[in-house]
Design a protein around this motif. Structure first.
Motif, PDB file in Angstrom:
ATOM      1  N   ASN A 160      55.944  38.562  49.007  1.00 25.21           N
ATOM      2  CA  ASN A 160      54.573  39.034  49.237  1.00 25.21           C
ATOM      3  C   ASN A 160      53.687  37.980  49.895  1.00 25.21           C
ATOM      4  O   ASN A 160      52.478  37.998  49.716  1.00 25.21           O
ATOM      5  CB  ASN A 160      53.942  39.505  47.923  1.00 25.21           C
TER       6      ASN A 160
ATOM      7  N   GLN B 186      46.661  44.043  36.819  1.00 22.10           N
ATOM      8  CA  GLN B 186      46.332  42.725  37.371  1.00 22.10           C
ATOM      9  C   GLN B 186      44.929  42.283  36.991  1.00 22.10           C
ATOM     10  O   GLN B 186      44.677  41.104  36.764  1.00 22.10           O
ATOM     11  CB  GLN B 186      46.494  42.737  38.891  1.00 22.10           C
TER      12      GLN B 186
ATOM     13  N   ASN C 186      52.968  47.509  52.167  1.00 20.58           N
ATOM     14  CA  ASN C 186      51.597  47.214  51.763  1.00 20.58           C
ATOM     15  C   ASN C 186      51.460  45.821  51.154  1.00 20.58           C
ATOM     16  O   ASN C 186      52.430  45.129  50.893  1.00 20.58           O
ATOM     17  CB  ASN C 186      51.077  48.292  50.812  1.00 20.58           C
ATOM     18  N   SER C 187      50.231  45.459  50.908  1.00 17.52           N
ATOM     19  CA  SER C 187      49.924  44.127  50.380  1.00 17.52           C
ATOM     20  C   SER C 187      49.774  44.135  48.862  1.00 17.52           C
ATOM     21  O   SER C 187      49.283  43.174  48.291  1.00 17.52           O
ATOM     22  CB  SER C 187      48.648  43.609  51.033  1.00 17.52           C
ATOM     23  N   GLU C 188      50.180  45.192  48.204  1.00 16.46           N
ATOM     24  CA  GLU C 188      49.998  45.333  46.762  1.00 16.46           C
ATOM     25  C   GLU C 188      51.264  45.029  45.967  1.00 16.46           C
ATOM     26  O   GLU C 188      51.422  45.500  44.843  1.00 16.46           O
ATOM     27  CB  GLU C 188      49.511  46.754  46.445  1.00 16.46           C
ATOM     28  N   LYS C 189      52.163  44.245  46.499  1.00 13.31           N
ATOM     29  CA  LYS C 189      53.433  43.992  45.821  1.00 13.31           C
ATOM     30  C   LYS C 189      53.235  43.287  44.484  1.00 13.31           C
ATOM     31  O   LYS C 189      53.955  43.559  43.524  1.00 13.31           O
ATOM     32  CB  LYS C 189      54.372  43.191  46.722  1.00 13.31           C
ATOM     33  N   TYR C 190      52.264  42.389  44.409  1.00  9.64           N
ATOM     34  CA  TYR C 190      52.000  41.677  43.156  1.00  9.64           C
ATOM     35  C   TYR C 190      51.573  42.649  42.064  1.00  9.64           C
ATOM     36  O   TYR C 190      52.134  42.669  40.971  1.00  9.64           O
ATOM     37  CB  TYR C 190      50.939  40.597  43.381  1.00  9.64           C
ATOM     38  N   SER C 191      50.579  43.487  42.360  1.00  6.03           N
ATOM     39  CA  SER C 191      50.105  44.436  41.349  1.00  6.03           C
ATOM     40  C   SER C 191      51.168  45.491  41.042  1.00  6.03           C
ATOM     41  O   SER C 191      51.284  45.933  39.896  1.00  6.03           O
ATOM     42  CB  SER C 191      48.789  45.091  41.773  1.00  6.03           C
ATOM     43  N   GLN C 192      51.976  45.886  42.028  1.00  7.97           N
ATOM     44  CA  GLN C 192      53.052  46.846  41.778  1.00  7.97           C
ATOM     45  C   GLN C 192      54.103  46.261  40.842  1.00  7.97           C
ATOM     46  O   GLN C 192      54.603  46.957  39.954  1.00  7.97           O
ATOM     47  CB  GLN C 192      53.709  47.271  43.091  1.00  7.97           C
TER      48      GLN C 192
END
Length: 191
Positions: free
Chosen positions: A49, A181, A166-172
């Motif tokens: 990410n 998160q 998308n840029s939401e890999k951390y929250s996913q």
């Protein structure tokens, strides 16, 4: 009498390492790392990410590989980790055609050969992939020690998250653990 230990070592192969918010190492702060291999010798993975301000077309140009499909080169290049940051690594599903892969597990392969780049440029490469510069590596017992200090959360990897654009890999990745998160604290405890 000689009694052998039946204690099983921790195996995080195919898992995400999710950096805790207070991680002091800026290389890994805010990251999700996919562990391709974790065994008695250590671990190897790539950060999934952390896109760089580089597109794949720049890699093709530097490698003198001609592309015929403009949209192929528009994909981001990721910072895979601090080890050999000048080397390219392509993370892709193992079930696809086999290239000269350096490392594989049951689900994914990490390929470093030029032939996969040529195939990607001509749209004959893997359907889903991440191009990473560098990788992340840990010596024997290092991840286990870092887990004891609450540096990471771990969860079995959802391969679809790896390849999501998308840029939401951390929250996913956090949602896989049932964690929002917004409420994740940097402080952890030990029982």
């Amino acid at each position: 009498m000689n009694i052998e230990s039946t204690e099983r070592t921790l195996d995080l192969t195919g898992h995400f390492l999710i950096a805790m918010p207070d991680m002091g190492d800026p290389v890994f702060s805010g990251t999700v790392t996919y562990l391709l291999v974790h065994d008695d010798d250590g671990a190897l993975g790539v950060i999934i990410n952390r896109p760089l301000e580089v597109e794949l077309q720049e890699v093709f140009k530097a490698a003198q590989i001609e592309t015929y499909e403009p949209d192929v080169g528009e994909l981001p290049v990721y910072h895979g980790g601090p080890v050999t940051p000048e080397q390219g690594f392509i993370l892709h599903r193992r079930r696809e055609r086999s290239w000269s892969s350096a490392i594989t597990n049951d689900e994914l392969s990490l390929t470093t050969s030029r032939d996969i780049l040529v195939d990607i440029a001509s749209k004959n490469g893997p359907e889903e992939y991440l191009f990473c510069l560098g990788y992340s590596g840990w010596t024997k017992g290092q991840i286990e020690e870092e887990l004891k200090t609450n540096a990471w959360l771990t969860v079995k990897a959802d391969i679809d998250i790896i390849f999501s654009p998308n840029s939401e890999k951390y929250s996913q990745a956090l949602k896989q653990l049932g964690i929002d998160q917004a409420v994740l604290s940097g402080q952890g405890g030990q029982a």
